[in-house]
Design a protein around this motif. Structure first.
Motif, PDB file in Angstrom:
ATOM      1  N   VAL A 142     -12.167   2.773   0.913  1.00 35.16           N
ATOM      2  CA  VAL A 142     -11.137   2.908   1.685  1.00 35.16           C
ATOM      3  C   VAL A 142      -9.515   3.200   0.982  1.00 35.16           C
ATOM      4  O   VAL A 142      -8.874   3.872   1.302  1.00 35.16           O
ATOM      5  CB  VAL A 142     -10.934   1.593   2.606  1.00 35.16           C
ATOM      6  CG1 VAL A 142      -9.650   1.567   3.417  1.00 35.16           C
ATOM      7  CG2 VAL A 142     -12.014   1.364   3.484  1.00 35.16           C
ATOM      8  N   HIS A 143      -9.472   2.442  -0.115  1.00 32.26           N
ATOM      9  CA  HIS A 143      -8.168   2.541  -0.877  1.00 32.26           C
ATOM     10  C   HIS A 143      -7.949   4.011  -1.228  1.00 32.26           C
ATOM     11  O   HIS A 143      -7.084   4.812  -1.207  1.00 32.26           O
ATOM     12  CB  HIS A 143      -8.298   1.888  -2.289  1.00 32.26           C
ATOM     13  CG  HIS A 143      -7.843   0.607  -1.841  1.00 32.26           C
ATOM     14  ND1 HIS A 143      -6.968   0.055  -0.783  1.00 32.26           N
ATOM     15  CD2 HIS A 143      -8.324  -0.843  -2.310  1.00 32.26           C
ATOM     16  CE1 HIS A 143      -6.920  -1.605  -0.930  1.00 32.26           C
ATOM     17  NE2 HIS A 143      -7.840  -1.829  -1.706  1.00 32.26           N
TER      18      HIS A 143
ATOM     19  N   GLY B  14     -13.762  -1.876   0.314  1.00 34.11           N
ATOM     20  CA  GLY B  14     -12.376  -1.760  -0.011  1.00 34.11           C
ATOM     21  C   GLY B  14     -12.060  -0.520  -0.830  1.00 34.11           C
ATOM     22  O   GLY B  14     -10.948   0.004  -0.412  1.00 34.11           O
TER      23      GLY B  14
ATOM     24  N   HIS C 136      -8.679  -2.366   4.434  1.00 35.24           N
ATOM     25  CA  HIS C 136      -8.295  -2.325   3.196  1.00 35.24           C
ATOM     26  C   HIS C 136      -8.713  -3.721   2.641  1.00 35.24           C
ATOM     27  O   HIS C 136      -9.036  -3.855   1.171  1.00 35.24           O
ATOM     28  CB  HIS C 136      -6.628  -2.274   3.036  1.00 35.24           C
ATOM     29  CG  HIS C 136      -6.190  -0.843   3.037  1.00 35.24           C
ATOM     30  ND1 HIS C 136      -6.446  -0.187   1.634  1.00 35.24           N
ATOM     31  CD2 HIS C 136      -5.409   0.091   3.660  1.00 35.24           C
ATOM     32  CE1 HIS C 136      -5.957   1.072   1.854  1.00 35.24           C
ATOM     33  NE2 HIS C 136      -5.465   1.191   3.030  1.00 35.24           N
ATOM     34  N   GLU C 137      -8.851  -4.577   3.379  1.00 30.33           N
ATOM     35  CA  GLU C 137      -9.178  -6.050   2.642  1.00 30.33           C
ATOM     36  C   GLU C 137     -10.594  -6.291   2.599  1.00 30.33           C
ATOM     37  O   GLU C 137     -11.311  -7.266   2.361  1.00 30.33           O
ATOM     38  CB  GLU C 137      -8.466  -7.238   3.598  1.00 30.33           C
ATOM     39  CG  GLU C 137      -7.095  -7.325   3.825  1.00 30.33           C
ATOM     40  CD  GLU C 137      -6.411  -8.054   4.736  1.00 30.33           C
ATOM     41  OE1 GLU C 137      -7.320  -8.668   5.581  1.00 30.33           O
ATOM     42  OE2 GLU C 137      -5.150  -8.139   5.165  1.00 30.33           O
TER      43      GLU C 137
ATOM     44  N   ARG D 150      -6.105  -0.816   9.907  1.00 29.40           N
ATOM     45  CA  ARG D 150      -5.973  -0.131   8.431  1.00 29.40           C
ATOM     46  C   ARG D 150      -6.007  -1.483   7.473  1.00 29.40           C
ATOM     47  O   ARG D 150      -6.472  -1.498   6.362  1.00 29.40           O
ATOM     48  CB  ARG D 150      -4.804   0.980   8.139  1.00 29.40           C
ATOM     49  CG  ARG D 150      -4.908   2.073   9.228  1.00 29.40           C
ATOM     50  CD  ARG D 150      -3.978   3.040   8.808  1.00 29.40           C
ATOM     51  NE  ARG D 150      -3.608   3.919   9.834  1.00 29.40           N
ATOM     52  CZ  ARG D 150      -2.960   4.817   9.767  1.00 29.40           C
ATOM     53  NH1 ARG D 150      -1.973   4.989   8.537  1.00 29.40           N
ATOM     54  NH2 ARG D 150      -2.732   5.766  10.708  1.00 29.40           N
TER      55      ARG D 150
ATOM     56  N   GLU E 285      -7.565   6.666   1.412  1.00 28.12           N
ATOM     57  CA  GLU E 285      -5.994   6.728   2.092  1.00 28.12           C
ATOM     58  C   GLU E 285      -5.342   7.613   1.040  1.00 28.12           C
ATOM     59  O   GLU E 285      -4.461   8.448   1.136  1.00 28.12           O
ATOM     60  CB  GLU E 285      -5.505   5.492   2.055  1.00 28.12           C
ATOM     61  CG  GLU E 285      -4.072   5.475   2.660  1.00 28.12           C
ATOM     62  CD  GLU E 285      -3.548   4.169   3.290  1.00 28.12           C
ATOM     63  OE1 GLU E 285      -2.956   4.268   4.382  1.00 28.12           O
ATOM     64  OE2 GLU E 285      -3.828   3.059   2.737  1.00 28.12           O
TER      65      GLU E 285
ATOM     66  N   TRP F 170      -8.866   8.323  10.376  1.00 19.42           N
ATOM     67  CA  TRP F 170      -8.058   7.386   9.828  1.00 19.42           C
ATOM     68  C   TRP F 170      -6.635   7.410  10.611  1.00 19.42           C
ATOM     69  O   TRP F 170      -6.220   6.376  10.801  1.00 19.42           O
ATOM     70  CB  TRP F 170      -7.899   7.778   8.350  1.00 19.42           C
ATOM     71  CG  TRP F 170      -7.016   6.807   7.599  1.00 19.42           C
ATOM     72  CD1 TRP F 170      -5.511   6.963   7.295  1.00 19.42           C
ATOM     73  CD2 TRP F 170      -7.427   5.471   7.369  1.00 19.42           C
ATOM     74  NE1 TRP F 170      -5.024   5.673   6.849  1.00 19.42           N
ATOM     75  CE2 TRP F 170      -5.964   4.881   6.635  1.00 19.42           C
ATOM     76  CE3 TRP F 170      -8.176   4.730   7.003  1.00 19.42           C
ATOM     77  CZ2 TRP F 170      -5.891   3.790   6.120  1.00 19.42           C
ATOM     78  CZ3 TRP F 170      -8.369   3.401   6.553  1.00 19.42           C
ATOM     79  CH2 TRP F 170      -6.960   2.893   6.130  1.00 19.42           C
TER      80      TRP F 170
ATOM     81  N   ARG G  92       0.995  -1.271  -0.012  1.00 23.48           N
ATOM     82  CA  ARG G  92       0.028  -0.094  -0.134  1.00 23.48           C
ATOM     83  C   ARG G  92       0.876   1.355  -0.071  1.00 23.48           C
ATOM     84  O   ARG G  92       0.450   2.233  -0.738  1.00 23.48           O
ATOM     85  CB  ARG G  92      -0.901  -0.032   1.217  1.00 23.48           C
ATOM     86  CG  ARG G  92      -2.082  -0.988   1.408  1.00 23.48           C
ATOM     87  CD  ARG G  92      -3.093  -0.761   2.042  1.00 23.48           C
ATOM     88  NE  ARG G  92      -2.802  -0.647   3.380  1.00 23.48           N
ATOM     89  CZ  ARG G  92      -2.539  -1.646   4.467  1.00 23.48           C
ATOM     90  NH1 ARG G  92      -2.814  -2.747   4.019  1.00 23.48           N
ATOM     91  NH2 ARG G  92      -1.937  -1.304   5.658  1.00 23.48           N
TER      92      ARG G  92
END
Length: 632
Positions: A536-537, A533, A526-527, A522, A540, A514, A318
């Motif tokens: 969330v990606h 997901g 992400h998973e 975190r 960030e 966050w 990531r």
């Protein structure tokens, strides 16, 4: 704009021998002064400084210029910074024609304040360095990590003692407000009528001074000697220290970066120092934050080649994706960006200590080029053996490709992505650039021409006759009346929110939360599968480039990137329940805890949710309604 006449007067008053001599050991050689060139590695001096012409020249690598040029090349300063530095040395005031007197006074006061803070930080660095000499425990720790006294001195390593107010013995007044402003001392909020008890920010830690490109101490990183949290503690942001712009080790590694022709970006202070201990002195580290475009811009002022090094685990992947996005706006065919992934069980520190510098150098040689990394990131989670997977890959690739400046590299990557997506390059160019693709022939448009394999064209299908219903058929009125007569189920208009729904929504609407999450949480977020997901990606990435933002800003960004609908759906379902938030951080903690404890049951609602999942979700909804006093 600085008048040209002032620059000429400045160069006439400075002595280039003094300017260069502060950074290079020079020896008199006839009319010139000679020394080892700071811009390339050499064993015999070929770097000449001419005091008559006030210029420098290296007969080995060809660099040359005046005092201003030397400061720009050697320290990484821009033109204005170099001029201001020289002017300060000879007591001249740089004219600022475009600023009014009030603005000039403000700038002067800010400059004085920054200088005062760096003086305080330099004094603290000296204090910590002295404390290291008297701490056998700290010295044993550094020796156990394979560091020598020479490398510790080069990086100015120190030790912050265990006491709560140890800095009081290093400064005349512990009440000096600059100790707080520089981030060295913390003053907690006090009850009315009571005095706040100050205490040191750094206690019982190995201290890593952070220097700017001019060599001034602007902050610290502190590492615990034993087990404890946080493992690393950084100075807060101050008028002289912004984490998203500074790089640890850049001042110490400038010469090695020029000699080796590239800079190696790692994630930790100890990685930088350990690599330098093993002769790899061209490493720098981000300061507890993701790599930013400002970092990349600063690096390209020192070299044309950047290698990012990351651990091979999920967190490292990531971090590599964020570094890729930061590097893309600066990537051209004349610059090189590569990505090095170590085995999951290693970081650069452990790898070089266990396997040696030669093995690490071989890893650098095998680093992945930017073009291949972009394709790999775009293809994450995509099955390129199916049309759906290839379409998704191209969708994920487009925002990355758009970050590239207009160059030959950008055109080359378009062709590579088209091949990966099994799509004609001209067609992809038309979709992404708005440029017209070559027109198909009339025969192709009508479907009469042979296909690519040379097979004869397929005949156009036509219905044999008009379709007529069979059996009894009832008109519109019948089915409409039956629909209206059917009883409608009672209950909420929206599906019960799951833990994944709540966690994702809370992070989007309160993006500052966050930073409060530990790394394992975190990774868990992400998973999350599907659009959770993906959201969330996206978040960030947004935080890396823009920092925490209000919901309206996040919402606009999501809409621009085609993710507005799922994000708005999460927010809308919450609003329709009529709940007023009072503790977003607590709600997020509870949602993530639910994901940790029972990951399958916490996944998004839908056809994959079992009856047990829905029952738990309904019970959670009932508790939420009761806590917020929402009626049924």
């Amino acid at each position: 704009m600085i008048p040209q006449g002032f620059i000429q007067d400045l160069l006439a008053r400075v002595d280039i021998v003094d300017v260069v001599g502060r950074h290079v050991e020079l020896k008199k050689a006839g009319a010139n002064h000679k020394g080892l060139c700071p811009f390339h590695g050499e064993k015999s001096p070929s770097f000449n400084v001419n005091s008559v012409r006030q210029t420098y020249h290296c007969f080995g690598c060809g660099v040359h210029g005046n005092a201003i040029g030397f400061l720009m090349e050697h320290t990484g300063a821009n033109f204005v910074e170099a001029v201001e530095d020289l002017a300060q040395q000879v007591g001249m005031v740089v004219p600022q024609d475009e600023r009014n007197p009030e603005q000039r006074e403000r700038a002067k006061a800010e400059k004085q304040k920054q200088q005062s803070l760096t003086d305080v930080l330099a004094r603290a660095a000296g204090y910590y360095k002295d404390q290291l000499r008297h701490s056998d425990r700290a010295i044993r720790y550094l020796k156990g990590r394979g560091l020598t006294g020479q490398i510790a001195a080069r990086f100015g390593l120190g030790y912050a003692p265990e006491g709560w107010r140890s800095l009081a013995s290093g400064f005349p007044s512990y009440d000096d407000p600059q100790l707080v402003e520089s981030g060295l001392v913390i003053t907690p909020e006090a009850e009315p009528g009571q005095d706040a008890k100050r205490y040191d920010r750094f206690r019982d830690r190995i201290m890593f001074p952070i220097r700017n490109v001019q060599g001034e101490v602007i902050g610290f990183g502190g590492r615990v000697l034993d087990k404890g949290e946080p493992k690393y503690l950084n100075s807060p942001e101050t008028p002289v220290f912004v984490k998203g712009r500074e790089l640890y080790g850049l001042f110490e590694g400038r010469q090695a970066i020029r000699q080796r022709g590239h800079v190696l970006v790692v994630e930790g202070y100890m990685d930088v120092v350990a690599l330098a201990q093993h002769g790899i002195g061209n490493a720098v580290a981000t300061l507890g934050t993701a790599c930013t475009p400002d970092h990349v811009h600063k690096l390209f002022r020192h070299t044309e080649s950047v290698v990012f090094s990351f651990d091979g685990d999920a967190a490292g992947r990531r971090a590599a994706s964020r570094a890729l996005e930061a590097a893309l706006p600066h990537a051209t065919e004349t610059r090189t960006v590569r990505f090095l992934f170590l085995p999951p069980e290693h970081d650069p520190d452990s790898y070089v200590r266990e396997l040696g510098a030669e093995a690490f150098e071989r890893c650098i040689e095998q680093a992945v080029p930017l073009s291949r990394q972009l394709v790999a990131v775009a293809g994450e989670g995509c099955d390129l053996g199916t049309p759906e997977g290839r379409a998704r890959m191209l969708k994920q690739a487009r925002p990355l490709w758009n970050l590239l400046p207009d160059s030959l590299l950008r055109r080359q990557l378009l062709g590579e992505l088209a091949r990966q997506g099994q799509m004609p390059e001209a067609e992809l160019q038309s979709l992404w650039l708005g440029e017209s693709a070559p027109a198909a022939s009339p025969a192709d448009q009508a479907g009469h021409g042979p296909d690519s394999a040379g097979a004869p064209p397929k005949r156009e299908w036509k219905p044999k006759g008009e379709w007529k219903p069979k059996g009894e058929w009832k008109g519109k009125g019948d089915w409409k009346s039956r629909r209206d007569a059917e009883p409608r189920p009672e209950g909420p208009r929206v599906l019960p929110a799951t833990a994944a729904d709540n966690a994702t929504r809370l992070l989007l609407q309160h993006s500052e939360l966050w930073e409060t999450l530990p790394e394992e949480d975190r990774a868990l977020l992400h998973e999350l599968p599907g659009q959770h997901g993906e959201l969330v990606h996206w978040l960030e990435r947004h935080l890396t480039h823009h920092g925490a933002s209000p919901w309206a800003v996040v919402q606009a960004g999501l809409t621009a990137d085609g993710l507005g609908e799922p994000a708005n759906r999460l927010a809308r379902s919450f609003q329709e329940l009529g709940i007023e938030e009072s503790d977003p951080a607590g709600d997020l903690h509870r949602a993530v805890s639910a994901l940790r404890v029972n990951r399958p049951a916490a996944l998004p609602s839908g056809t994959s949710a079992t009856e047990d999942d829905r029952r738990r979700a309904l019970e959670a909804l009932a508790r939420l309604r009761e806590r917020h006093g929402v009626g049924r």
